[in-house]
Design a protein around this motif. Structure first.
Motif, mmCIF file in Angstrom:
data_model
loop_
_atom_site.group_PDB
_atom_site.id
_atom_site.type_symbol
_atom_site.label_atom_id
_atom_site.label_comp_id
_atom_site.label_asym_id
_atom_site.label_seq_id
_atom_site.Cartn_x
_atom_site.Cartn_y
_atom_site.Cartn_z
ATOM 1 N N ARG A 314 3.324 -4.658 0.386
ATOM 2 C CA ARG A 314 2.032 -5.492 -0.198
ATOM 3 C C ARG A 314 1.428 -4.086 -1.172
ATOM 4 O O ARG A 314 1.165 -3.105 -0.571
ATOM 5 N N PRO A 315 1.230 -4.312 -2.624
ATOM 6 C CA PRO A 315 1.276 -3.428 -3.270
ATOM 7 C C PRO A 315 -0.294 -3.353 -3.505
ATOM 8 O O PRO A 315 -1.082 -3.752 -4.276
ATOM 9 N N LEU A 316 -1.102 -2.535 -2.636
ATOM 10 C CA LEU A 316 -2.151 -2.531 -2.758
ATOM 11 C C LEU A 316 -2.730 -0.716 -2.154
ATOM 12 O O LEU A 316 -2.112 -0.562 -2.249
ATOM 13 N N ALA A 344 -3.346 -7.264 7.011
ATOM 14 C CA ALA A 344 -3.248 -7.394 6.242
ATOM 15 C C ALA A 344 -4.840 -7.640 5.136
ATOM 16 O O ALA A 344 -6.098 -8.507 6.465
ATOM 17 N N LEU A 345 -5.252 -7.147 4.432
ATOM 18 C CA LEU A 345 -6.503 -6.946 4.171
ATOM 19 C C LEU A 345 -6.640 -7.225 2.576
ATOM 20 O O LEU A 345 -5.905 -6.248 2.149
ATOM 21 N N ALA A 346 -7.411 -7.434 1.140
ATOM 22 C CA ALA A 346 -7.567 -8.143 0.069
ATOM 23 C C ALA A 346 -8.599 -8.689 -0.134
ATOM 24 O O ALA A 346 -9.505 -9.016 0.714
ATOM 25 N N GLY A 358 -6.111 -10.612 7.784
ATOM 26 C CA GLY A 358 -4.860 -10.930 8.753
ATOM 27 C C GLY A 358 -4.948 -12.091 8.440
ATOM 28 O O GLY A 358 -4.188 -12.865 6.915
ATOM 29 N N LYS A 359 -4.003 -13.198 8.745
ATOM 30 C CA LYS A 359 -3.176 -14.261 8.776
ATOM 31 C C LYS A 359 -4.230 -15.426 7.792
ATOM 32 O O LYS A 359 -5.307 -15.639 7.572
ATOM 33 N N ARG A 360 -3.677 -15.898 6.433
ATOM 34 C CA ARG A 360 -3.928 -16.292 5.601
ATOM 35 C C ARG A 360 -3.617 -18.240 6.133
ATOM 36 O O ARG A 360 -2.903 -18.418 6.400
ATOM 37 N N LEU A 420 -13.913 -7.653 9.733
ATOM 38 C CA LEU A 420 -13.351 -8.502 10.103
ATOM 39 C C LEU A 420 -11.690 -8.140 10.618
ATOM 40 O O LEU A 420 -11.400 -8.416 11.362
ATOM 41 N N ALA A 421 -11.442 -7.332 9.277
ATOM 42 C CA ALA A 421 -10.516 -6.844 9.819
ATOM 43 C C ALA A 421 -10.919 -5.981 10.843
ATOM 44 O O ALA A 421 -9.577 -5.551 11.290
#
Ligand SMILES: Cc1cc2nc3c(=O)[nH]c(=O)nc-3n(C[C@H](O)[C@H](O)[C@H](O)COP(=O)(O)OP(=O)(O)OC[C@H]3O[C@@H](n4cnc5c(N)ncnc54)[C@H](O)[C@@H]3O)c2cc1C
Ligand SMILES: NC(=O)c1ccc[n+]([C@@H]2O[C@H](COP(=O)([O-])OP(=O)(O)OC[C@H]3O[C@@H](n4cnc5c(N)ncnc54)[C@H](O)[C@@H]3O)[C@@H](O)[C@H]2O)c1
Length: 472
Positions: A314-316, A344-346, A358-360, A420-421
Motif C-alpha cells: 500500500r504505497p502511501l 484501506a484509505l486513499a 475500506g473495500k473497493r 467513514l474510516a
C-alpha cells in the motif's frame, strides 16, 4: 579491507518507513545504524505528498478568481500569474518540510547515520558504499525501507528531453504552455488539475477507462464528467509519444496532440532491484519482489522486514509510517507479532476529491451488499462551496448492515473519508453510524443521506426512527 560494524538492527532508508522503524528500535534501546543513499528529507516531503499539495493549493487560489464575477467582485482581468514565482514559492515551502524531515533523521540517528548505498551480501550482512569506501554491517535484524522511484519505460527514452517525472516537476523554472500527462493515477490527476487551474493546457492519457484508479462505475462516471471540464482526457488506450517539429506528440488510440512537455506518471517502481536480493539468498516472486507477510512484514523466515513503498503493498505515507512502526517493533522481538492492518484509505486531493475507504467496489460481491448513494447536489454545504457534481456510494453487508467500504468524488470528500474510516474500524453498522450527530450544513451530511438508503432495507430490531436510541 572493508570495516565491519556489528549492530542489533540495520535500517536501510531514512524515509517515512525507516524513521518510524527507528523510533521503535530506539525505544527498545537497541544498537542500530540508519543507512541512507541521500538526499535526506523523505519522498513525501521532498517530491511527494507535500509539494504536490502546495501546487494544488496555489492553483486553487488562482483559480478561485473564476467565481469572482458571480459574487460581484470585479477586476479579475487585472490579475497576473508569475508561474516562475509560484513554483519558487512552492519550493520554499517544500524545503521547510524536507529540511525538517532531514533534521529529524540526523537528530534521531546521530553518529549512527551512515550516508551511503546499501546492498545485501547475506540476509544479515550489508555492504554500504560510502564516499570514504565500503563498510560492512552485520545486524541481528535488517529493515528494508528504501522506497520507490518513478517508472520511466524504455519507449520514452528517445523523448527524454521532453519528459519529466515528479523528481523534476517541482524544479521547473516556469510553467509550460501545454503539457501531456502519461498516467492519470493520483499523481497524474492531482498535478494535471493543478496545472490546468494555473492556465496550462493539459492533455491527460491513461490506458484505464477511469482516473485515480476509481473502481465504482457510478463514481467514475461523475468524476470523468467533472475532470473532463479541465483536462482533455484520452482514456482506454496505452499512450505513446512521437517526434514533432516543436515539443512532442502525445498519441493515445487514434488521437494525437502536440504538447511542450510530458509528465510521466505511470506509477512508481519499488527500489528492491538495487539491493542484490537474489544473490544474497532471498526468494523473489516473478516481479523480483521478496516474499513477505503483510502482518509481520517479515521477509521469508529471515530476520529481515520490508516496509513502505519498497514492498509495493500500500504505497502511501500513512501506511509507510504504520509499517515502519510494526517492523521496528518486530525487529527487536524474539518472535514477530502479527499486526492487524488498518482499513484501506486513499484520498486524491483533486477538488472534487476522489476517495476510497475500506473495500473497493471491485472487491465486493454485488449480491451480498447494499449500496447507499448521496449526491453533492442534494447537500447544502457542497452547493454553497461549488456548483460541481459529486456522488458518495457507501457499501454495507446486506444482512448485518455493517459498513464495508465507500467511494466518492466530491468537494471536501477528504473529511467524509476520514469519518467513514473510523466507522469501518469500529465495525459500525448503518444503524450505528446514523446515531452520531451530523451538524448542518456540513459535507459529512452526505453520510446519513447515503446510509438511510441502506438502513431502510435492514429493519432495526427496536423499530425506532433512524438514528435514535432509547435511554438504557
Ligand atoms: C507526487 C507524489 C505525491 C504523493 N502524495 C501522497 C499523498 O498525498 N498521500 C500519501 O499518503 N502518499 C502520497 N505519496 C506517496 C508517499 O510519498 C510514499 O508512499 C511515501 O513517501 C513512501 O515512504 P517510504 O518510507 O517508503 O520511502 P521514502 O520516503 O522514499 O524513503 C526511502 C529512503 O531510502 C533511501 N534509499 C533508497 N535506496 C537506498 C539504498 N540502496 N541504500 C540506502 N538508502 C536508500 C532514499 O534516499 C530515501 O531516503 C505521494 C508520492 C508522490 C511521488
Ligand atoms: N493523494 C495521494 O494519496 C497520492 C497522490 C499522489 C501519489 N500517490 C501515490 O503515489 C504512487 C504513484 O502514483 P502514480 O499516480 O504515479 O501511480 P498509479 O499506479 O496510481 O497510476 C499510474 C497510472 O498509469 C496508467 N498507465 C500505466 N501504463 C500506461 C501506459 N503505457 N499508457 C497509459 N497509461 C498507463 C495506469 O493505468 C494508472 O492509472 C501511488 O501509490 C499513489 O497512491 C498518492
Amino acid at each position: 579491507m572493508a570495516k565491519l560494524i556489528n549492530v542489533d538492527v540495520a535500517i536501510i532508508g531514512a524515509g517515512t518507513g525507516g524513521m518510524y522503524a527507528l523510533r521503535e528500535v530506539r525505544r527498545a534501546k537497541k544498537s542500530f545504524v540508519l543507512i541512507d543513499a541521500g538526499p535526506l528529507g523523505t519522498t513525501c516531503a521532498r517530491v511527494g505528498c507535500m509539494p504536490s499539495k502546495v501546487a494544488l493549493h496555489i492553483a486553487e487560489f488562482w483559480h478561485s478568481q473564476k467565481e469572482f464575477a458571480r459574487y460581484g467582485i470585479s477586476g479579475a482581468e487585472h490579475l497576473r500569474l508569475d508561474g516562475a514565482a509560484a513554483w519558487q514559492a512552492l519550493r520554499e515551502q517544500r524545503d521547510q518540510f524536507a529540511n525538517s524531515a532531514a533534521g529529524s533523521a540526523k537528530k534521531g540517528a546521530g553518529e549512527h547515520l551512515m550516508m551511503g548505498r546499501a546492498r545485501f551480501l547475506e540476509p544479515t550482512l550489508l555492504a554500504v558504499e560510502q564516499a570514504s569506501g565500503t563498510q560492512h554491517v552485520r545486524a541481528k535484524a535488517v529493515i528494508i525501507a528504501n522506497g520507490s522511484r518513478p517508472v520511466m519505460p524504455a519507449f520514452l527514452e528517445p523523448f527524454s528531453e521532453h519528459c519529466i517525472t515528479t523528481d523534476e516537476f517541482f524544479e521547473m523554472q516556469d510553467l509550460p504552455k501545454s503539457i501531456g500527462i502519461l498516467g492519470l493515477g493520483a499523481i497524474g490527476l492531482e498535478m494535471g488539475l493543478a496545472l490546468a487551474r494555473l492556465g496550462v493546457e493539459v492533455h491527460g492519457a491513461d490506458m484505464a477507462h477511469t482516473v485515480a484508479g476509481i473502481s465504482d462505475p457510478k463514481v467514475s462516471e461523475v468524476a470523468l464528467a467533472e475532470f473532463a471540464k479541465e483536462i482533455h482526457l484520452y482514456l482506454g488506450a496505452p499512450a505513446a509519444l512521437a517526434s514533432a517539429e516543436q515539443g512532442v506528440l502525445l498519441k493515445a488510440g487514434d488521437k494525437q496532440v502536440q504538447v511542450d512537455k510530458v509528465l510521466v506518471a505511470l506509477g512508481r517502481r519499488p527500489n528492491t532491484d538495487q539491493l542484490n536480493l537474489a544473490e544474497a539468498g532471498f526468494e523473489l516472486d516473478e516481479r523480483g519482489q521478496p516474499l513477505f507477510d503483510v502482518h509481520t512484514l517479515q521477509v521469508g523466515s529471515h530476520p529481515v522486514f520490508i516496509v513502505g513503498d519498497v514492498n509495493g503493498y500500500r504505497p502511501l505515507m500513512h501506511e509507510a509510517a504504520a509499517e515502519g512502526a510494526m517492523a521496528g517493533y518486530n525487529a527487536v522481538q524474539s518472535a514477530p507479532v502479527s499486526f492487524r492492518r488498518k482499513t484501506a484509505l486513499a484520498i486524491a486531493f483533486t477538488n472534487p476529491d476522489v476517495i476510497s475507504v475500506g473495500k473497493r467496489f471491485d472487491e465486493l460481491d454485488e449480491n451480498k451488499v447494499l449500496i447507499g448513494t448521496a449526491s453533492s447536489q442534494a447537500n447544502g454545504r457542497s452547493r454553497v462551496l461549488t456548483d460541481r457534481e459529486g456522488v458518495l456510494r457507501i457499501y454495507a453487508d446486506k444482512v448485518s448492515g455493517t459498513v464495508l467500504g465507500a467511494s466518492m468524488v466530491g468537494v471536501r470528500a477528504e473529511h467524509v473519508a476520514q469519518l467513514l474510516a473510523l466507522a469501518i474500524e469500529r465495525g459500525d453498522t448503518a444503524h450505528d453510524l446514523l446515531q452520531i450527530p451530523f451538524y448542518h450544513p456540513v459535507v459529512e451530511e452526505m453520510i446519513p443521506s447515503a446510509l438511510q438508503d441502506i438502513a431502510r432495507h435492514i429493519p432495526d430490531s427496536a423499530g425506532l426512527p433512524f438514528g435514535l436510541a432509547v435511554v438504557e
